[in-house]
Design an enzyme around this catalytic site. Structure first.
Site, mmCIF file in Angstrom:
data_model
loop_
_atom_site.group_PDB
_atom_site.id
_atom_site.type_symbol
_atom_site.label_atom_id
_atom_site.label_comp_id
_atom_site.label_asym_id
_atom_site.label_seq_id
_atom_site.Cartn_x
_atom_site.Cartn_y
_atom_site.Cartn_z
ATOM 1 N N GLU A 50 0.871 -1.170 0.000
ATOM 2 C CA GLU A 50 0.000 0.000 0.000
ATOM 3 C C GLU A 50 0.910 1.222 0.000
ATOM 4 O O GLU A 50 1.659 1.450 0.949
ATOM 5 C CB GLU A 50 -0.936 0.050 1.211
ATOM 6 N N ASP A 75 5.077 4.669 3.653
ATOM 7 C CA ASP A 75 4.810 6.102 3.795
ATOM 8 C C ASP A 75 6.040 6.738 4.419
ATOM 9 O O ASP A 75 6.753 6.100 5.198
ATOM 10 C CB ASP A 75 3.579 6.339 4.674
ATOM 11 N N ASP A 124 -2.617 12.299 -2.958
ATOM 12 C CA ASP A 124 -2.765 13.700 -3.342
ATOM 13 C C ASP A 124 -2.814 13.743 -4.869
ATOM 14 O O ASP A 124 -1.883 13.295 -5.536
ATOM 15 C CB ASP A 124 -1.568 14.502 -2.828
ATOM 16 N N LYS A 128 -2.226 20.703 -10.074
ATOM 17 C CA LYS A 128 -1.490 21.704 -10.852
ATOM 18 C C LYS A 128 -0.510 21.024 -11.809
ATOM 19 O O LYS A 128 0.148 20.056 -11.457
ATOM 20 C CB LYS A 128 -0.736 22.660 -9.923
ATOM 21 N N ASP A 160 -10.933 9.832 -4.086
ATOM 22 C CA ASP A 160 -12.102 10.710 -4.130
ATOM 23 C C ASP A 160 -11.949 11.739 -5.239
ATOM 24 O O ASP A 160 -12.874 12.518 -5.491
ATOM 25 C CB ASP A 160 -12.255 11.437 -2.799
#
Length: 222
Positions: A50, A75, A124, A128, A160
């Site tokens: 993950e 992470d 994220d 941009k 999302d």
């Protein structure tokens, strides 16, 4: 989160057997677990990653549902995945590990064909244009994933962000990669895998409370 809590969690992570925190120098000189992750787990079960695991909800949730697979949450923010690591220790989940490092170093941490699946949960979207290089499904990242995945290995993207969903679908179509399944609203349309519906992250719950649709893509880099 206060600095004291962060420091406390960093220190506690050092005591967890399921947390690995290599330095950048150790990775550059040749990471000792690269190609040997099955030895770390003590079995030959498939390895699932993950990426950007946050609090580790998906890593732990998948591990509970799939005891015959090994799961590694990755992470750079150790104070976040402390929760998942602690839960795994408390529940004696032997098929869970957490790796504190940057996602762009994954091809230095795993060998060719060492990984069977990759989950990317709520990254994220880096909307941009100048942030394109940081999108976790851009061409550069996909090439890194392809290096470590088994020939029929799968990637799961749950987000999302309609932008991230559309961007990734467009890229996959353009490159001719195999899209196994795609859904732009998993809780309203039937057919999504159970683990997509039954495991929800902290941030996902917040998005659902706001009425945001959750999207999902499963694909292969063949």
């Amino acid at each position: 989160m206060g600095s004291k809590n962060k420091l406390k969690r960093f220190e506690e992570n050092k005591t967890f057997q399921n947390v690995i925190q290599p330095t950048r120098e150790e990775i550059q000189e040749g990471f000792e677990l690269k190609g040997k992750w099955n030895e770390h787990f003590g079995n030959d079960n498939p390895i699932v990653l993950e990426l950007g695991c946050g609090k580790g909800e998906y890593t732990v949730g998948l591990a509970k549902r799939n005891p015959n697979k090994n799961f590694i949450g990755i992470d750079i923010k150790g104070a976040r995945f402390w929760r998942g690591a602690k839960t795994a220790m408390e529940e004696n989940l032997q098929n869970v590990a957490f790796l504190r490092t940057q996602i762009e170093l994954t091809d230095r941490l795993f060998s060719k064909n060492e990984v069977s699946e990759i989950w990317i949960t709520f990254p994220d979207p880096q909307i941009k244009y100048k942030r394109t290089k940081h999108r976790m499904t851009n061409l550069s990242f996909l090439e890194k994933y392809r290096k470590i995945l088994m020939p029929n290995g799968t990637i799961h993207l749950k987000t999302d962000s309609e932008f991230m969903h559309g961007y990734t679908l467009g890229l996959l179509h353009g490159l001719g990669y195999e899209i196994i399944y795609a859904n732009h609203d998993v809780y309203k349309n039937e057919g999504s895998p159970k683990e997509v519906l039954e495991i929800q992250t902290f941030y996902e719950n917040q998005y659902l409370e706001k009425g945001k649709p959750i999207t999902y893509i499963q694909f292969r880099l063949n």
